[in-house]
Design a protein around this motif. Structure first.
Motif, PDB file in Angstrom:
ATOM      1  N   ARG A 180      20.854  14.572  36.849  1.00 37.00           N
ATOM      2  CA  ARG A 180      20.383  15.396  37.794  1.00 37.00           C
ATOM      3  C   ARG A 180      21.243  15.230  39.166  1.00 37.00           C
ATOM      4  N   THR A 181      21.630  14.182  39.546  1.00 32.42           N
ATOM      5  CA  THR A 181      22.401  14.207  40.620  1.00 32.42           C
ATOM      6  C   THR A 181      23.757  14.568  40.672  1.00 32.42           C
ATOM      7  N   LEU A 239      17.046  17.914  29.494  1.00 36.10           N
ATOM      8  CA  LEU A 239      18.156  17.520  30.485  1.00 36.10           C
ATOM      9  C   LEU A 239      18.883  16.387  29.714  1.00 36.10           C
ATOM     10  N   ASN A 286      24.353  17.148  38.646  1.00 34.76           N
ATOM     11  CA  ASN A 286      24.189  18.645  38.752  1.00 34.76           C
ATOM     12  C   ASN A 286      24.047  19.128  40.215  1.00 34.76           C
ATOM     13  N   ALA A 311      13.392  15.730  42.016  1.00 37.08           N
ATOM     14  CA  ALA A 311      14.201  16.865  42.560  1.00 37.08           C
ATOM     15  C   ALA A 311      14.428  16.855  44.055  1.00 37.08           C
ATOM     16  N   LYS A 353      18.970   9.944  33.109  1.00 39.52           N
ATOM     17  CA  LYS A 353      18.641  11.368  33.597  1.00 39.52           C
ATOM     18  C   LYS A 353      18.758  11.664  35.024  1.00 39.52           C
ATOM     19  N   ASP A 388       8.551  15.070  38.485  1.00 38.51           N
ATOM     20  CA  ASP A 388       9.648  15.644  38.498  1.00 38.51           C
ATOM     21  C   ASP A 388       9.923  16.550  39.619  1.00 38.51           C
TER      22      ASP A 388
END
Length: 155
Positions: free
Chosen positions: A24-25, A11, A27, A96, A20, A92
Motif C-alpha cells: 500500500r505504501t 491487494l 502504491n 490508509a 500488504k 483499513d
C-alpha cells in the motif's frame, strides 16, 4: 441508494517482504505509474531503518501503527446545520490515512532524495514525533472537541 457499492479489490502483497502494508505504501509513493521507482524508494527507506530485513520491516510497521488514528470527524447535515461528528475508524481506513500522511509529510520536505525524506518521516513516526504524528494528533483533537455531537453518529 445511489447504485451499487464498489467491491474491494484484493491487494497483492509486495514481492520482498510479503506485506500488504508495504504494498500500500508503494502504491501511495508511486507517481505517473512508475512502480519500480516507488519500490526502490520504499525498500531503500526500510533498509535504512535497520540493516536486518525483519527488524526494518517491524520498525516500518510500528511507524505506520503509531500514525494510525483511532477516530475522525465527518460532516453530517442535521436540520439545516452541518456538524462535525466524531466517528471511530475501521482498520483499513486508519491504515490508509496513516500511509497517506506519512507519504505527504515526506513529499513536503525539500532538498533531499525521496528515499532520505521517507526514511526520516518513518523514523520520526517510529519515535512518535514529526509531521505525520502531528496530523494524527490534530485529527484526534478535532474529534475530542466535537464529542458533544457524537450522538449524531447513529445512522
Amino acid at each position: 441508494m445511489r447504485g451499487k457499492r464498489a467491491k474491494k479489490r484484493a491487494l497483492v502483497p509486495d514481492s520482498i517482504y510479503k506485506s500488504k502494508v508495504v504494498a500500500r505504501t508503494i502504491n501511495a509513493v508511486m507517481e505517473r505509474g512508475k512502480k519500480s521507482l516507488a519500490k526502490s524508494i520504499v525498500y531503500g527507506s526500510i533498509q535504512k531503518m535497520n540493516q536486518d530485513e525483519k527488524e526494518g520491516l517491524r520498525m516500518f510497521e510500528q511507524a505506520v501503527k503509531n500514525v494510525m488514528p483511532q477516530q475522525e470527524v465527518r460532516s453530517k447535515r442535521v436540520g439545516g446545520a452541518t456538524y462535525q461528528v466524531p466517528m471511530p475508524l475501521k482498520h483499513d481506513r486508519a491504515e490508509a490515512l496513516a500511509i497517506r500522511w506519512i507519504v505527504d509529510a515526506a513529499k513536503s520536505k525539500k532538498g533531499k532524495p525521496m528515499v532520505e525524506k521517507l526514511y526520516e518521516v518513518l523514523n520520526d513516526s517510529y519515535q512518535n514525533i514529526g509531521d505525520a504524528i502531528k496530523k494524527r494528533d490534530d485529527v484526534h483533537r478535532m474529534a475530542d472537541a466535537n464529542r458533544a455531537f457524537a450522538h449524531f453518529a447513529r445512522f
